[in-house]
Motif scaffolding. Structure first.
Motif, PDB file in Angstrom:
ATOM      1  N   GLN A 162       0.827  -1.204   0.000  1.00  0.00           N
ATOM      2  CA  GLN A 162       0.000   0.000   0.000  1.00  0.00           C
ATOM      3  C   GLN A 162       0.863   1.257   0.000  1.00  0.00           C
ATOM      4  OE1 GLN A 162      -2.727  -0.223   3.304  1.00  0.00           O
ATOM      5  NE2 GLN A 162      -4.073  -1.678   2.266  1.00  0.00           N
ATOM      6  N   ALA A 163       1.966   1.241   0.736  1.00  0.00           N
ATOM      7  CA  ALA A 163       2.873   2.397   0.748  1.00  0.00           C
ATOM      8  C   ALA A 163       3.427   2.645  -0.648  1.00  0.00           C
ATOM      9  CB  ALA A 163       4.005   2.171   1.756  1.00  0.00           C
ATOM     10  N   GLU A 164       3.816   1.575  -1.324  1.00  0.00           N
ATOM     11  CA  GLU A 164       4.317   1.708  -2.694  1.00  0.00           C
ATOM     12  C   GLU A 164       3.224   2.222  -3.623  1.00  0.00           C
ATOM     13  OE1 GLU A 164       7.705  -1.814  -2.418  1.00  0.00           O
ATOM     14  OE2 GLU A 164       5.724  -2.286  -3.244  1.00  0.00           O
ATOM     15  N   ALA A 165       1.988   1.712  -3.450  1.00  0.00           N
ATOM     16  CA  ALA A 165       0.864   2.172  -4.273  1.00  0.00           C
ATOM     17  C   ALA A 165       0.571   3.650  -3.994  1.00  0.00           C
ATOM     18  CB  ALA A 165      -0.373   1.317  -4.010  1.00  0.00           C
ATOM     19  N   LEU A 166       0.666   4.063  -2.733  1.00  0.00           N
ATOM     20  CA  LEU A 166       0.454   5.466  -2.394  1.00  0.00           C
ATOM     21  C   LEU A 166       1.514   6.342  -3.055  1.00  0.00           C
ATOM     22  CD1 LEU A 166      -1.016   7.703  -0.825  1.00  0.00           C
ATOM     23  CD2 LEU A 166       0.501   7.187   1.111  1.00  0.00           C
ATOM     24  N   ASP A 167       2.766   5.919  -3.008  1.00  0.00           N
ATOM     25  CA  ASP A 167       3.829   6.667  -3.682  1.00  0.00           C
ATOM     26  C   ASP A 167       3.494   6.852  -5.162  1.00  0.00           C
ATOM     27  OD1 ASP A 167       5.341   6.946  -1.393  1.00  0.00           O
ATOM     28  OD2 ASP A 167       6.788   5.379  -1.916  1.00  0.00           O
ATOM     29  N   ALA A 168       3.004   5.785  -5.787  1.00  0.00           N
ATOM     30  CA  ALA A 168       2.658   5.850  -7.213  1.00  0.00           C
ATOM     31  C   ALA A 168       1.494   6.811  -7.446  1.00  0.00           C
ATOM     32  CB  ALA A 168       2.318   4.454  -7.739  1.00  0.00           C
ATOM     33  N   ILE A 169       0.461   6.721  -6.602  1.00  0.00           N
ATOM     34  CA  ILE A 169      -0.700   7.610  -6.730  1.00  0.00           C
ATOM     35  C   ILE A 169      -0.276   9.064  -6.580  1.00  0.00           C
ATOM     36  CG2 ILE A 169      -2.819   8.370  -5.547  1.00  0.00           C
ATOM     37  CD1 ILE A 169      -3.277   5.401  -4.812  1.00  0.00           C
ATOM     38  N   LEU A 170       0.494   9.352  -5.536  1.00  0.00           N
ATOM     39  CA  LEU A 170       0.937  10.725  -5.306  1.00  0.00           C
ATOM     40  C   LEU A 170       1.808  11.221  -6.454  1.00  0.00           C
ATOM     41  CD1 LEU A 170       1.718  10.650  -1.469  1.00  0.00           C
ATOM     42  CD2 LEU A 170      -0.290  11.637  -2.614  1.00  0.00           C
ATOM     43  N   GLY A 171       2.699  10.367  -6.941  1.00  0.00           N
ATOM     44  CA  GLY A 171       3.555  10.741  -8.065  1.00  0.00           C
ATOM     45  C   GLY A 171       2.745  11.093  -9.302  1.00  0.00           C
ATOM     46  N   GLU A 172       1.703  10.298  -9.581  1.00  0.00           N
ATOM     47  CA  GLU A 172       0.830  10.565 -10.732  1.00  0.00           C
ATOM     48  C   GLU A 172       0.116  11.906 -10.572  1.00  0.00           C
ATOM     49  OE1 GLU A 172      -1.831   7.232 -10.934  1.00  0.00           O
ATOM     50  OE2 GLU A 172      -0.201   5.828 -11.395  1.00  0.00           O
ATOM     51  N   LYS A 173      -0.169  12.288  -9.331  1.00  0.00           N
ATOM     52  CA  LYS A 173      -0.891  13.528  -9.065  1.00  0.00           C
ATOM     53  C   LYS A 173       0.060  14.712  -8.837  1.00  0.00           C
ATOM     54  CE  LYS A 173      -4.636  10.903  -6.843  1.00  0.00           C
ATOM     55  NZ  LYS A 173      -5.688  11.036  -7.833  1.00  0.00           N
ATOM     56  N   VAL A 187       5.930  -3.202   9.394  1.00  0.00           N
ATOM     57  CA  VAL A 187       7.019  -3.106   8.411  1.00  0.00           C
ATOM     58  C   VAL A 187       6.939  -1.829   7.571  1.00  0.00           C
ATOM     59  CG1 VAL A 187       7.318  -5.611   8.275  1.00  0.00           C
ATOM     60  CG2 VAL A 187       5.763  -4.457   6.681  1.00  0.00           C
ATOM     61  N   VAL A 188       5.842  -1.069   7.696  1.00  0.00           N
ATOM     62  CA  VAL A 188       5.714   0.177   6.935  1.00  0.00           C
ATOM     63  C   VAL A 188       6.657   1.242   7.501  1.00  0.00           C
ATOM     64  CG1 VAL A 188       4.113   2.022   6.254  1.00  0.00           C
ATOM     65  CG2 VAL A 188       3.368  -0.369   6.190  1.00  0.00           C
ATOM     66  N   SER A 189       6.890   1.207   8.810  1.00  0.00           N
ATOM     67  CA  SER A 189       7.777   2.199   9.430  1.00  0.00           C
ATOM     68  C   SER A 189       9.168   2.212   8.801  1.00  0.00           C
ATOM     69  CB  SER A 189       7.872   1.970  10.939  1.00  0.00           C
ATOM     70  OG  SER A 189       6.614   2.163  11.536  1.00  0.00           O
ATOM     71  N   PRO A 190       9.833   1.059   8.671  1.00  0.00           N
ATOM     72  CA  PRO A 190      11.150   1.078   8.037  1.00  0.00           C
ATOM     73  C   PRO A 190      11.110   1.584   6.586  1.00  0.00           C
ATOM     74  CG  PRO A 190      10.815  -1.009   9.172  1.00  0.00           C
ATOM     75  CD  PRO A 190       9.513  -0.260   9.215  1.00  0.00           C
ATOM     76  N   TYR A 191      10.018   1.323   5.892  1.00  0.00           N
ATOM     77  CA  TYR A 191       9.872   1.798   4.511  1.00  0.00           C
ATOM     78  C   TYR A 191      10.002   3.318   4.481  1.00  0.00           C
ATOM     79  CZ  TYR A 191       7.617   2.778   0.003  1.00  0.00           C
ATOM     80  OH  TYR A 191       7.335   3.241  -1.258  1.00  0.00           O
ATOM     81  N   TYR A 192       9.300   4.006   5.390  1.00  0.00           N
ATOM     82  CA  TYR A 192       9.358   5.471   5.428  1.00  0.00           C
ATOM     83  C   TYR A 192      10.629   5.984   6.104  1.00  0.00           C
ATOM     84  CZ  TYR A 192       4.744   5.656   3.417  1.00  0.00           C
ATOM     85  OH  TYR A 192       3.678   5.530   2.554  1.00  0.00           O
ATOM     86  N   ALA A 193      11.176   5.214   7.039  1.00  0.00           N
ATOM     87  CA  ALA A 193      12.453   5.606   7.654  1.00  0.00           C
ATOM     88  C   ALA A 193      13.550   5.651   6.583  1.00  0.00           C
ATOM     89  CB  ALA A 193      12.824   4.648   8.772  1.00  0.00           C
ATOM     90  N   ASP A 194      13.541   4.668   5.691  1.00  0.00           N
ATOM     91  CA  ASP A 194      14.532   4.622   4.609  1.00  0.00           C
ATOM     92  C   ASP A 194      14.418   5.825   3.678  1.00  0.00           C
ATOM     93  OD1 ASP A 194      15.475   2.238   5.606  1.00  0.00           O
ATOM     94  OD2 ASP A 194      14.484   0.981   4.092  1.00  0.00           O
TER      95      ASP A 194
END
Length: 194
Positions: free
Chosen positions: A92-103, A160-167
């Motif tokens: 979902q985090a990756e999908a959100l990044d894609a959605i935001l990037g498209e917008k 596991v979403v926390s490390p995704y955004y920490a990175d």
């Protein structure tokens, strides 16, 4: 300002999101609230999500991502928004990044509520008692057994979403066990730097 509030159920994300909405005039996008509204309105997505939510499980990424993408486009999100309860998985985090990037948008911060999970059940029981005392219906997911199922799902999938955004340099933690006003103050301090 575009924010994500992360933390287990009962950590205080919804309470703090309401305060941020009042202070900054941005929209709160709570997937739980949006899904409950869809269930209440008996929309096709709501009917699909109802059985899953009543069992304390998470609805599919496809449903949640579709709701979020559409909601970001609404006028009240023009100044920004707070995502509460989303993303719940790295996918979902990756999908959100894609959605935001498209917008043509990006996140400003991801605030993680650190809490003592052993004390969360007591917090949820208190919330259910207070809701019932006000004569309001108690949420099904405030049942202790359903709550424990949700907490286990959080620990399995969402932690596991926390490390995704920490990175990505976006993650900042607050102590969610402190009194509400102290948590609000800590969040305000964080937002002054973004």
């Amino acid at each position: 300002m575009r924010l994500i509030l992360l933390g287990p159920p009962g950590a205080g994300k919804g309470t703090q999101a309401q305060r941020l909405v009042a202070r900054y005039g941005i929209a709160q996008l709570s997937t739980g609230d949006m899904l409950r509204e869809a269930v209440r309105n008996e929309t096709p997505i709501g009917l699909k999500a109802k059985a899953v939510m009543d069992a304390g499980q998470l609805v599919s990424d496809e449903i949640v991502i579709g709701i979020i993408s559409d909601r970001i486009d609404e006028a009240d999100c023009a100044k920004g928004f707070i995502l509460d309860g989303f993303p719940r998985t790295v996918a979902q985090a990756e999908a959100l990044d894609a959605i935001l990037g498209e917008k043509g948008l990006k996140l400003d911060a991801v605030i993680e509520f650190k809490v003592d999970q052993d004390k969360l059940v007591d917090r949820i029981l208190q919330r259910a008692r207070e809701t019932a005392a006000r004569g309001e219906p108690v949420r099904k997911d405030d049942d202790p057994e359903i709550f424990k199922t949700r907490l286990a799902a959080f620990n399995r999938d969402t932690a596991v979403v926390s490390p995704y955004y920490a990175d990505r340099g976006l993650l900042v933690a607050v102590d969610g066990m402190k009194p509400i006003d102290e948590v609000s103050s800590a969040i305000s301090d964080i937002l002054e730097t973004v």
